[in-house]
Design a protein around this motif. Structure first.
Motif, PDB file in Angstrom:
ATOM      1  N   PRO A   1      45.322  48.094  49.494  1.00 49.62           N
ATOM      2  CA  PRO A   1      46.274  47.404  48.628  1.00 49.62           C
ATOM      3  C   PRO A   1      46.239  45.900  48.901  1.00 49.62           C
ATOM      4  O   PRO A   1      46.180  45.477  50.050  1.00 49.62           O
ATOM      5  CB  PRO A   1      47.635  47.982  49.024  1.00 49.62           C
ATOM      6  CG  PRO A   1      47.393  48.950  50.112  1.00 49.62           C
ATOM      7  CD  PRO A   1      45.969  48.933  50.488  1.00 49.62           C
ATOM      8  N   VAL A   2      46.232  45.119  47.831  1.00 51.72           N
ATOM      9  CA  VAL A   2      46.206  43.661  47.933  1.00 51.72           C
ATOM     10  C   VAL A   2      47.181  43.087  46.901  1.00 51.72           C
ATOM     11  O   VAL A   2      47.622  43.793  45.999  1.00 51.72           O
ATOM     12  CB  VAL A   2      44.780  43.091  47.701  1.00 51.72           C
ATOM     13  CG1 VAL A   2      43.825  43.538  48.804  1.00 51.72           C
ATOM     14  CG2 VAL A   2      44.245  43.477  46.333  1.00 51.72           C
ATOM     15  N   GLY A   3      47.482  41.817  47.034  1.00 50.01           N
ATOM     16  CA  GLY A   3      48.300  41.146  46.029  1.00 50.01           C
ATOM     17  C   GLY A   3      47.532  41.004  44.731  1.00 50.01           C
ATOM     18  O   GLY A   3      46.311  40.829  44.730  1.00 50.01           O
ATOM     19  N   ASN A   4      48.234  41.095  43.614  1.00 49.00           N
ATOM     20  CA  ASN A   4      47.610  40.989  42.301  1.00 49.00           C
ATOM     21  C   ASN A   4      47.287  39.528  42.006  1.00 49.00           C
ATOM     22  O   ASN A   4      48.164  38.736  41.706  1.00 49.00           O
ATOM     23  CB  ASN A   4      48.546  41.560  41.232  1.00 49.00           C
ATOM     24  CG  ASN A   4      47.936  41.549  39.847  1.00 49.00           C
ATOM     25  OD1 ASN A   4      46.896  40.965  39.623  1.00 49.00           O
ATOM     26  ND2 ASN A   4      48.605  42.197  38.921  1.00 49.00           N
ATOM     27  N   GLY A   5      46.009  39.194  42.092  1.00 48.77           N
ATOM     28  CA  GLY A   5      45.568  37.823  41.854  1.00 48.77           C
ATOM     29  C   GLY A   5      44.731  37.689  40.599  1.00 48.77           C
ATOM     30  O   GLY A   5      43.876  36.812  40.516  1.00 48.77           O
ATOM     31  N   LEU A   6      44.979  38.556  39.606  1.00 48.90           N
ATOM     32  CA  LEU A   6      44.186  38.537  38.382  1.00 48.90           C
ATOM     33  C   LEU A   6      44.473  37.285  37.562  1.00 48.90           C
ATOM     34  O   LEU A   6      45.622  36.961  37.279  1.00 48.90           O
ATOM     35  CB  LEU A   6      44.477  39.787  37.547  1.00 48.90           C
ATOM     36  CG  LEU A   6      43.645  39.942  36.270  1.00 48.90           C
ATOM     37  CD1 LEU A   6      42.160  40.071  36.609  1.00 48.90           C
ATOM     38  CD2 LEU A   6      44.135  41.148  35.477  1.00 48.90           C
ATOM     39  N   SER A   7      43.389  36.599  37.187  1.00 51.61           N
ATOM     40  CA  SER A   7      43.478  35.424  36.327  1.00 51.61           C
ATOM     41  C   SER A   7      42.276  35.455  35.389  1.00 51.61           C
ATOM     42  O   SER A   7      41.173  35.060  35.778  1.00 51.61           O
ATOM     43  CB  SER A   7      43.476  34.153  37.175  1.00 51.61           C
ATOM     44  OG  SER A   7      43.488  33.018  36.353  1.00 51.61           O
ATOM     45  N   GLY A   8      42.472  35.979  34.195  1.00 52.67           N
ATOM     46  CA  GLY A   8      41.361  36.114  33.250  1.00 52.67           C
ATOM     47  C   GLY A   8      40.338  37.104  33.771  1.00 52.67           C
ATOM     48  O   GLY A   8      40.667  38.240  34.089  1.00 52.67           O
ATOM     49  N   ASN A   9      39.090  36.665  33.901  1.00 55.99           N
ATOM     50  CA  ASN A   9      38.022  37.512  34.425  1.00 55.99           C
ATOM     51  C   ASN A   9      37.716  37.227  35.889  1.00 55.99           C
ATOM     52  O   ASN A   9      36.625  37.512  36.375  1.00 55.99           O
ATOM     53  CB  ASN A   9      36.746  37.360  33.595  1.00 55.99           C
ATOM     54  CG  ASN A   9      36.825  38.164  32.314  1.00 55.99           C
ATOM     55  OD1 ASN A   9      37.518  39.182  32.241  1.00 55.99           O
ATOM     56  ND2 ASN A   9      36.134  37.707  31.292  1.00 55.99           N
TER      57      ASN A   9
END
Length: 139
Positions: A54-62
């Motif tokens: 489990p990790v922090g959600n660092g989604l930014s686009g692709n």
């Protein structure tokens, strides 16, 4: 591969994280965890088996940004350095990508730019050897 000694702070913090990670991993696998979290799948560098962290959600686009609080002390970081092809499960969807460690990146600035700042704040307090990881997602 260079040998990274695990510090006493690392052993203390990861001991406390173990229970939380098990619960969060269970919830992420079932799509029940808060959106602030994601599940990172690496390939075990010794076993060759999939490993989920489990990790922090660092989604930014692709791009998926991740600040590994313990850097190369963490097994999942060692795994992705050996085999950079990974998968990330965000919002119940698996995405393939290629991970790259960015040791010259400003980890404090990066963690402040992540979408879920409370998680990044906690990470900065617990960090022993923070390292920025960029995952370039395939689609």
């Amino acid at each position: 591969m260079r040998i990274v000694k695990r510090t006493s702070k690392y052993r203390l913090i990861t001991g406390m994280e173990r229970v939380n990670n098990r619960l969060t991993r269970w919830a992420l696998r079932r799509g029940l965890a808060p959106k602030a979290f994601a599940l990172l799948e690496t390939t075990g560098r010794v076993s060759g088996l999939p490993r989920h962290t489990p990790v922090g959600n660092g989604l930014s686009g692709n791009t998926f940004w991740l600040v590994a609080a313990h850097g190369e002390q963490a097994d999942y970081v060692r795994n992705l350095l050996r085999e950079p092809r990974v998968r990330v499960k965000v919002n119940r969807i698996w995405r393939d990508g290629t991970a790259e460690a960015l040791p010259a990146d400003d980890v404090d600035a990066r963690s402040r730019a992540l979408p879920y700042r409370w998680d990044a704040w906690i990470g900065r307090r617990m960090a022993t050897a923070p390292l920025t990881i960029r995952i370039n997602l395939d689609n």
